[in-house]
Design an enzyme around this catalytic site. Sequence first.
Site, short mmCIF file in Angstrom:
data_model
loop_
_atom_site.label_atom_id
_atom_site.label_comp_id
_atom_site.label_asym_id
_atom_site.label_seq_id
_atom_site.Cartn_x
_atom_site.Cartn_y
_atom_site.Cartn_z
N ASP A 181 -18.54 -9.52 -40.73
CA ASP A 181 -19.96 -9.21 -40.94
C ASP A 181 -20.27 -7.81 -41.45
OD1 ASP A 181 -19.62 -11.52 -39.48
OD2 ASP A 181 -21.44 -11.25 -38.30
N GLU A 418 -12.72 -9.25 -28.28
CA GLU A 418 -13.07 -9.63 -29.65
C GLU A 418 -12.26 -8.77 -30.64
OE1 GLU A 418 -17.16 -8.81 -30.42
OE2 GLU A 418 -17.23 -10.04 -32.24
C1 GLC Z 1 -19.14 -12.19 -35.18
C2 GLC Z 1 -18.01 -12.18 -36.20
C3 GLC Z 1 -17.80 -13.57 -36.75
C4 GLC Z 1 -17.58 -14.54 -35.60
C5 GLC Z 1 -18.69 -14.43 -34.54
C6 GLC Z 1 -18.39 -15.22 -33.30
O1 GLC Z 1 -20.34 -12.53 -35.77
O2 GLC Z 1 -18.25 -11.26 -37.21
O3 GLC Z 1 -16.71 -13.62 -37.62
O4 GLC Z 1 -17.51 -15.83 -36.08
O5 GLC Z 1 -18.84 -13.10 -34.16
O6 GLC Z 1 -17.17 -14.83 -32.75
#
Ligand code: GLC
Length: 445
Positions: A181, A418
């Site tokens: 993102d 994450e």
């Molecule tokens: C964030 C990340 C994306 C992912 C989401 C859920 O938005 O950038 O890649 O799919 O989190 O984990």
Amino acid sequence: MIRRGFSPTQLAARAAYLLKGNDLGAMTTAAPKLYPHMWSWDAAIVAAGLASLSVERAVRELDTLLSAQWSTGMIPHIVFAPAATGYFPGPERWETARLAASAPKKPETSGITQPPVHVIAVQRILDHSRRRGKTVRGVAEEFLNRRWPDLMRWHRWLATARDQGQHGLITLYHGWESGMDNSPRWDAAYENVVPGRMPGYVREDISVVGDPGQRPTNAEYDRYLWLVEQMKSVGYDDEKLPAVMGFQVQDVFFSAIFAMACEMLAYIGEDHAKPHADVRELRAWAELFRSGVASTAHHRSGAASDFDLIAGQRIPTDTLAMFAPLICGGLDRPREMALARLFEGSRWCGHPDLLYALPPSTSPVSKQYRPKEYWRGPVWPVITWIFSFAFARRGWPERAAQLKDEALRLVADGKFAEYYEPHTGEALGSMQQSWTAAAVLDWLG
Ligand code: GLC
């Protein structure tokens, strides 16, 4: 420095436990607090990980995702869990059920897409089912037969609606579609997005991640939401988006994943006696996108780059995008070797200050490198997993194994974060992130 952590057996057990905890029955939330819904590429990785525990449960995960597929073939980037709150922008902001003729009424979804890693999950479901009895094999085969047309529609939508000029490169209308993102890859393209008047909003992400320095700024968020308003203004119509969208980029990393996925699906189709015409079409897309990715590569280093269609400019960045050709192939041998050396060398995984030899999201020697900021430096275990998977397919088992070993050291803290700080290994972002656990399970399963 040696970090102590859980043994592989303990880690696998914790990963399985985590996925159970995030399981709502027919969908696994991406993470308990920050991401209380189903994300498309997360769900695929989750299904790949679940396949080692239960083929049936993995199939159910993909069935839930595919039940939200649009009639155009698009798999939306979020499938909203009916009762969950605490995430913005939610269904009331996207309004896809009301505005988009091709969106399902239920379940509610967002109106953009994410990288096509789903065939990896299908492959894992088939692999694991082969080691089980007839009943489980039957479940996997029934799933493939039932969903084959949907997988074809998904790939056809990407190859047509998202590559209208047949360049072999996928066009994105929102940085979120890349899955990376807030990457510096999109900074220049976002600068040309000028938000107009739109309804107010309250962000939820900053109340979950305590340190706002790790997250996008409010000005960035305005742009993200303005793009959603632009899509809504044409009812999310694929034909009309090119005329209205303020953000249009060709994403090499997404395209490389697509080329790999088309090739994998072609093999699966051949093995399971699917129509020759489908297999031929998949092979043609794989070839077109492999060449498309290679066409962006630097003449010496082999590093690939994205392209801003609005500014008419290439976007060379020191980010993971450079390594797209290593995922799908397509480079001549000298450039492929040069690119592999760059990946492993001191500007990337081999940088002397990194705790583990893993690819950070931006090169540690880049001016844009921020080791704690969202997609601007930290290591994403799931991205390492994708590289490791692709390298194994490309016939580089040592490279694949090394990434796996280093990543398992990083995540031995058992937090399944994450993302991680590359120099200290500090767990960042959301904890108990499903796809981090799923990647670990796949590695250990
Ligand atoms: C964030 C990340 C994306 C992912 C989401 C859920 O938005 O950038 O890649 O799919 O989190 O984990």
